[in-house]
Enzyme design. Structure first.
Site, PDB file in Angstrom:
ATOM      1  N   ALA A 197      32.426  36.612  -4.116  1.00  0.00           N
ATOM      2  CA  ALA A 197      31.134  36.228  -4.694  1.00  0.00           C
ATOM      3  C   ALA A 197      31.327  35.518  -6.029  1.00  0.00           C
ATOM      4  O   ALA A 197      32.173  35.897  -6.829  1.00  0.00           O
ATOM      5  CB  ALA A 197      30.279  37.468  -4.898  1.00  0.00           C
TER       6      ALA A 197
ATOM      7  N   ARG B 145      43.046  37.019 -17.109  1.00  0.00           N
ATOM      8  CA  ARG B 145      41.975  37.634 -17.886  1.00  0.00           C
ATOM      9  C   ARG B 145      42.644  38.563 -18.891  1.00  0.00           C
ATOM     10  O   ARG B 145      43.795  38.969 -18.695  1.00  0.00           O
ATOM     11  CB  ARG B 145      40.983  38.389 -16.992  1.00  0.00           C
ATOM     12  CG  ARG B 145      41.594  39.521 -16.234  1.00  0.00           C
ATOM     13  CD  ARG B 145      40.629  40.112 -15.198  1.00  0.00           C
ATOM     14  NE  ARG B 145      41.259  41.236 -14.527  1.00  0.00           N
ATOM     15  CZ  ARG B 145      41.138  41.505 -13.233  1.00  0.00           C
ATOM     16  NH1 ARG B 145      40.419  40.732 -12.445  1.00  0.00           N
ATOM     17  NH2 ARG B 145      41.736  42.547 -12.714  1.00  0.00           N
TER      18      ARG B 145
ATOM     19  N   LYS C 102      30.184  21.021  -0.459  1.00  0.00           N
ATOM     20  CA  LYS C 102      30.135  19.550  -0.435  1.00  0.00           C
ATOM     21  C   LYS C 102      31.544  19.051  -0.184  1.00  0.00           C
ATOM     22  O   LYS C 102      32.478  19.570  -0.806  1.00  0.00           O
ATOM     23  CB  LYS C 102      29.621  19.014  -1.767  1.00  0.00           C
ATOM     24  CG  LYS C 102      29.433  17.520  -1.770  1.00  0.00           C
ATOM     25  CD  LYS C 102      29.894  16.847  -3.046  1.00  0.00           C
ATOM     26  CE  LYS C 102      31.385  16.852  -3.216  1.00  0.00           C
ATOM     27  NZ  LYS C 102      31.890  16.021  -4.301  1.00  0.00           N
TER      28      LYS C 102
ATOM     29  N   ARG D 104       0.816  -1.225   0.000  1.00  0.00           N
ATOM     30  CA  ARG D 104       0.000   0.000   0.000  1.00  0.00           C
ATOM     31  C   ARG D 104       0.846   1.271   0.000  1.00  0.00           C
ATOM     32  O   ARG D 104       0.323   2.370  -0.138  1.00  0.00           O
ATOM     33  CB  ARG D 104      -0.979  -0.019   1.174  1.00  0.00           C
ATOM     34  CG  ARG D 104      -2.091  -1.052   0.955  1.00  0.00           C
ATOM     35  CD  ARG D 104      -2.932  -1.216   2.184  1.00  0.00           C
ATOM     36  NE  ARG D 104      -3.655   0.003   2.494  1.00  0.00           N
ATOM     37  CZ  ARG D 104      -4.059   0.329   3.718  1.00  0.00           C
ATOM     38  NH1 ARG D 104      -3.786  -0.464   4.739  1.00  0.00           N
ATOM     39  NH2 ARG D 104      -4.726   1.449   3.920  1.00  0.00           N
TER      40      ARG D 104
ATOM     41  N   TYR E 261      34.936  18.661 -11.074  1.00  0.00           N
ATOM     42  CA  TYR E 261      34.499  17.461 -11.804  1.00  0.00           C
ATOM     43  C   TYR E 261      34.820  17.628 -13.282  1.00  0.00           C
ATOM     44  O   TYR E 261      34.512  18.669 -13.882  1.00  0.00           O
ATOM     45  CB  TYR E 261      32.985  17.306 -11.602  1.00  0.00           C
ATOM     46  CG  TYR E 261      32.383  16.041 -12.155  1.00  0.00           C
ATOM     47  CD1 TYR E 261      32.944  14.798 -11.887  1.00  0.00           C
ATOM     48  CD2 TYR E 261      31.226  16.093 -12.937  1.00  0.00           C
ATOM     49  CE1 TYR E 261      32.377  13.637 -12.389  1.00  0.00           C
ATOM     50  CE2 TYR E 261      30.643  14.933 -13.430  1.00  0.00           C
ATOM     51  CZ  TYR E 261      31.233  13.709 -13.155  1.00  0.00           C
ATOM     52  OH  TYR E 261      30.663  12.572 -13.645  1.00  0.00           O
TER      53      TYR E 261
ATOM     54  N   ASN F 152      -4.829  -3.380  20.645  1.00  0.00           N
ATOM     55  CA  ASN F 152      -3.495  -3.976  20.693  1.00  0.00           C
ATOM     56  C   ASN F 152      -2.545  -3.179  19.802  1.00  0.00           C
ATOM     57  O   ASN F 152      -2.761  -3.047  18.601  1.00  0.00           O
ATOM     58  CB  ASN F 152      -3.602  -5.422  20.181  1.00  0.00           C
ATOM     59  CG  ASN F 152      -2.245  -6.091  20.050  1.00  0.00           C
ATOM     60  OD1 ASN F 152      -1.290  -5.715  20.732  1.00  0.00           O
ATOM     61  ND2 ASN F 152      -2.175  -7.093  19.186  1.00  0.00           N
TER      62      ASN F 152
HETATM   63  C1  UD1 Z   1      -1.684  -6.700  14.108  1.00  0.00           C
HETATM   64  C2  UD1 Z   1      -2.309  -7.393  15.322  1.00  0.00           C
HETATM   65  C3  UD1 Z   1      -3.453  -6.546  15.840  1.00  0.00           C
HETATM   66  C4  UD1 Z   1      -2.928  -5.169  16.211  1.00  0.00           C
HETATM   67  C5  UD1 Z   1      -2.232  -4.522  15.035  1.00  0.00           C
HETATM   68  C6  UD1 Z   1      -1.508  -3.275  15.490  1.00  0.00           C
HETATM   69  C7  UD1 Z   1      -2.096  -9.830  15.004  1.00  0.00           C
HETATM   70  C8  UD1 Z   1      -2.756 -11.069  14.570  1.00  0.00           C
HETATM   71  N1  UD1 Z   1      -2.806  -8.708  14.912  1.00  0.00           N
HETATM   72  O1  UD1 Z   1      -2.660  -6.640  13.087  1.00  0.00           O
HETATM   73  O2  UD1 Z   1      -4.033  -7.149  17.001  1.00  0.00           O
HETATM   74  O3  UD1 Z   1      -3.986  -4.355  16.674  1.00  0.00           O
HETATM   75  O4  UD1 Z   1      -1.212  -5.412  14.488  1.00  0.00           O
HETATM   76  O5  UD1 Z   1      -0.978  -2.587  14.385  1.00  0.00           O
HETATM   77  O6  UD1 Z   1      -0.955  -9.864  15.443  1.00  0.00           O
HETATM   78  N2  UD1 Z   1       4.226  -9.685   9.751  1.00  0.00           N
HETATM   79  C9  UD1 Z   1       5.197 -10.552   9.352  1.00  0.00           C
HETATM   80  N3  UD1 Z   1       4.835 -11.772   8.870  1.00  0.00           N
HETATM   81  C10 UD1 Z   1       3.537 -12.175   8.778  1.00  0.00           C
HETATM   82  C11 UD1 Z   1       2.544 -11.264   9.183  1.00  0.00           C
HETATM   83  C12 UD1 Z   1       2.914 -10.032   9.664  1.00  0.00           C
HETATM   84  O7  UD1 Z   1       6.377 -10.240   9.433  1.00  0.00           O
HETATM   85  O8  UD1 Z   1       3.303 -13.302   8.344  1.00  0.00           O
HETATM   86  C13 UD1 Z   1       4.617  -8.382  10.292  1.00  0.00           C
HETATM   87  C14 UD1 Z   1       4.216  -7.221   9.413  1.00  0.00           C
HETATM   88  O9  UD1 Z   1       5.288  -6.850   8.555  1.00  0.00           O
HETATM   89  C15 UD1 Z   1       3.964  -6.106  10.415  1.00  0.00           C
HETATM   90  C16 UD1 Z   1       3.486  -6.857  11.649  1.00  0.00           C
HETATM   91  O10 UD1 Z   1       3.944  -8.192  11.516  1.00  0.00           O
HETATM   92  O11 UD1 Z   1       5.158  -5.405  10.741  1.00  0.00           O
HETATM   93  C17 UD1 Z   1       1.963  -6.821  11.816  1.00  0.00           C
HETATM   94  O12 UD1 Z   1       1.338  -7.416  10.712  1.00  0.00           O
HETATM   95  P1  UD1 Z   1       0.023  -6.800  10.072  1.00  0.00           P
HETATM   96  O13 UD1 Z   1      -0.354  -7.665   8.940  1.00  0.00           O
HETATM   97  O14 UD1 Z   1       0.214  -5.346   9.848  1.00  0.00           O
HETATM   98  O15 UD1 Z   1      -1.025  -7.046  11.253  1.00  0.00           O
HETATM   99  P2  UD1 Z   1      -2.341  -6.229  11.549  1.00  0.00           P
HETATM  100  O16 UD1 Z   1      -3.451  -6.796  10.751  1.00  0.00           O
HETATM  101  O17 UD1 Z   1      -2.072  -4.782  11.464  1.00  0.00           O
END
Ligand code: UD1
Ligand code: MG
Length: 453
Positions: free
Chosen positions: A366, A426, A337, A18, A373, A173
């Site tokens: 001035a 000059r 630089k 996104r 370069y 959360n």
């Molecule tokens: C998650 C939480 C949600 C919380 C929210 C806060 C879970 C299931 N849900 O949801 O409760 O309110 O974050 O922003 O944990 N990621 C991985 N691998 C994966 C999935 C995710 O590395 O397989 C990483 C993503 O890059 C990101 C983070 O984990 O940095 C959270 O993943 P995202 O998909 O954004 O979870 P949310 O749906 O936002």
């Protein structure tokens, strides 16, 4: 409690589609520093602490940035995106090595504060097996809801799985959690994927903690601190929050900001005492400004060390590798630089100084240009202490202007100038007395001037 060891696991395997960018999400900058580097900077860093970062496959650029920010960090690849708990378990080996506390943070949540990690660790010391960071969301849509009874955290319900009543809960959360090391793997290994998205949810840890007869705690924080970034609009909002913090910290440290809301700072900007920054100044990464210096309006400064009592701008552009000594004056429309200017040097107007060292108290007129370069390589210019470079001179590098030497205005200098010499390059000035009058008289004979209408 520095004797406790902490493992921080940062999840950064997200796709970030996104953002509509070819740059991986966690490398987008806030205050001149990549998102992931902010999180890594906030992670505990005592000598017995460790960091693990979970990255997506083919994310070498992310790994490179992690190594820059925290060379001791280990990286783990999550090959399939099967949920947050699955991501944490990609770092199983790090968890199994047995830290006292295990912190989980998201790589796209850059405003997280060091002290918040500390508060979560305190909750573990007080006996919780799991501490979850919560916040009151202005709009809770999309977040996991924290279901509490009294002071007990009962469960976290993801948006997709929540009923009407649960969806009305605004305590959410933040995603940041802390597990007691000794029970962490046991809890994580029990998490299944029996939910509407068939993902392994880290949030299910709460119910499992309770099934095991252990305790889960909630620590509350401000919504601003836990803003997660998924879009360019959210990136801009985080920048705003971060700039507000950085300006406030500068003001608290005694910097005079005449119009703070117009000054942009970087996360690593440092200031001495009695520094003034006028309105509309942009400071990028790697800048330090020493005592008593004034930065005038509309200046843009990146990668520059500025000494005491210097005066910069208005409209100055200082680029990486600029090092300015005490009392240096850089005036309007001057660009530097890789320029090392000793104390008392003046470069007051319309000048480019690149790949150059200038000795003490030299005066650069001035319109002076160091021609560094040749289309292939960069070359150095050396200007001795006390030298005087006349206006509109081109110094064709490599070239050395001696100590105390003079350069006549308008010269193109391509050969070294000895100490205390004058170099003028000059054409002799031609003088024809009366020529202009004769010219006009002749023209008037041939053509009548236009009469005004
Ligand atoms: C998650 C939480 C949600 C919380 C929210 C806060 C879970 C299931 N849900 O949801 O409760 O309110 O974050 O922003 O944990 N990621 C991985 N691998 C994966 C999935 C995710 O590395 O397989 C990483 C993503 O890059 C990101 C983070 O984990 O940095 C959270 O993943 P995202 O998909 O954004 O979870 P949310 O749906 O936002
Ligand atoms: Mg998210």
């Amino acid at each position: 409690m520095s004797s406790r060891s902490t493992l921080t696991i940062v999840l950064a395997a997200g796709e970030g589609t996104r953002m509509r960018s070819s740059l991986p999400k966690v490398l987008h900058p806030v205050a001149g520093r990549p998102l992931i580097a902010h999180v890594l900077a906030a992670a505990p860093d005592d000598k017995n602490d460790a960091i693990a970062v979970v990255v997506g496959p083919d994310h070498q650029v992310v790994v490179d940035e992690i190594k820059r920010a925290r060379p001791e960090a280990k990286t783990y690849v999550q090959h399939e995106r099967l949920g947050t708990a699955h991501a944490v378990l990609a770092a199983r080996e790090a968890i199994a090595s047995g830290a006292d506390d295990i912190l989980i943070a998201f790589g796209d949540t850059p405003l997280i504060d060091k002290r918040t990690f500390e508060r979560l660790r305190t909750a573990l010391r007080d006996g919780a097996a799991l501490a979850v960071l919560g916040f009151r969301a202005a709009d809770p849509t999309g977040y996991g809801r924290l279901l509490v009874e009294g002071s007990e955290l009962i469960a976290i319900r993801e948006q997709a799985d929540a009923n009407e009543v649960e969806r009305a809960v605004t305590l959410c959360n933040a995603g940041v959690m802390a597990f007691a090391g000794k029970t962490a793997l046991k809890i994580l290994d029990r998490i299944g994927n029996g939910n509407s998205k068939c993902e392994y949810y880290l949030t299910d840890a709460v119910t499992i903690v309770r099934e095991l007869g252990l305790r889960a705690a909630v620590i509350e924080t401000d919504e601003d601190e836990v803003r997660g970034i998924n879009t360019k609009a959210q990136l801009a909002e985080a920048e705003q929050v971060m700039q507000r913090k950085l300006r406030q910290a500068a003001l608290d440290a005694g910097v005079t900001l005449i119009a703070p809301e117009t000054v942009f700072l970087a996360a690593d900007t440092t200031f001495g005492k009695d520094v003034t920054v006028e309105p509309f100044v942009v400071i990028g990464p790697g800048v330090s400004i020493d005592d008593g210096t004034v930065i005038h309006s509309f200046s843009n400064i990146v990668g520059a060390r500025i000494g005491r009592n210097a005066s910069i701008g208005p409209y100055a552009r200082l680029r990486p590798g600029t090092v300015l000594g005490e009392g240096v004056r850089i005036g309007n429309f001057v660009e530097t630089k890789a320029a090392d200017l000793d104390a008392g040097v003046k470069v007051n107007h319309l000048t480019y100084i690149g790949d150059t060292h200038i000795g003490e108290n030299a005066n650069i007129g001035a319109g002076t240009i160091t021609c560094n370069y040749d289309g292939f390589d960069k070359h150095r210019t050396e200007i001795g202490a006390g030298a005087f470079v006349g206006s509109n001179s081109s110094l064709v590098a490599p070239v050395r202007i001696g100590t105390g030497a003079y350069i006549g205005s308008g010269s193109v200098i391509s050969k070294d100038v000895p100490d205390d010499a004058l170099a003028v390059e000059r054409a002799e000035q031609a003088l024809r007395p009366g020529w202009a009058k004769r010219f006009r008289d002749m023209k008037m004979l041939n053509r009548k001037p236009k009469s005004p209408k």
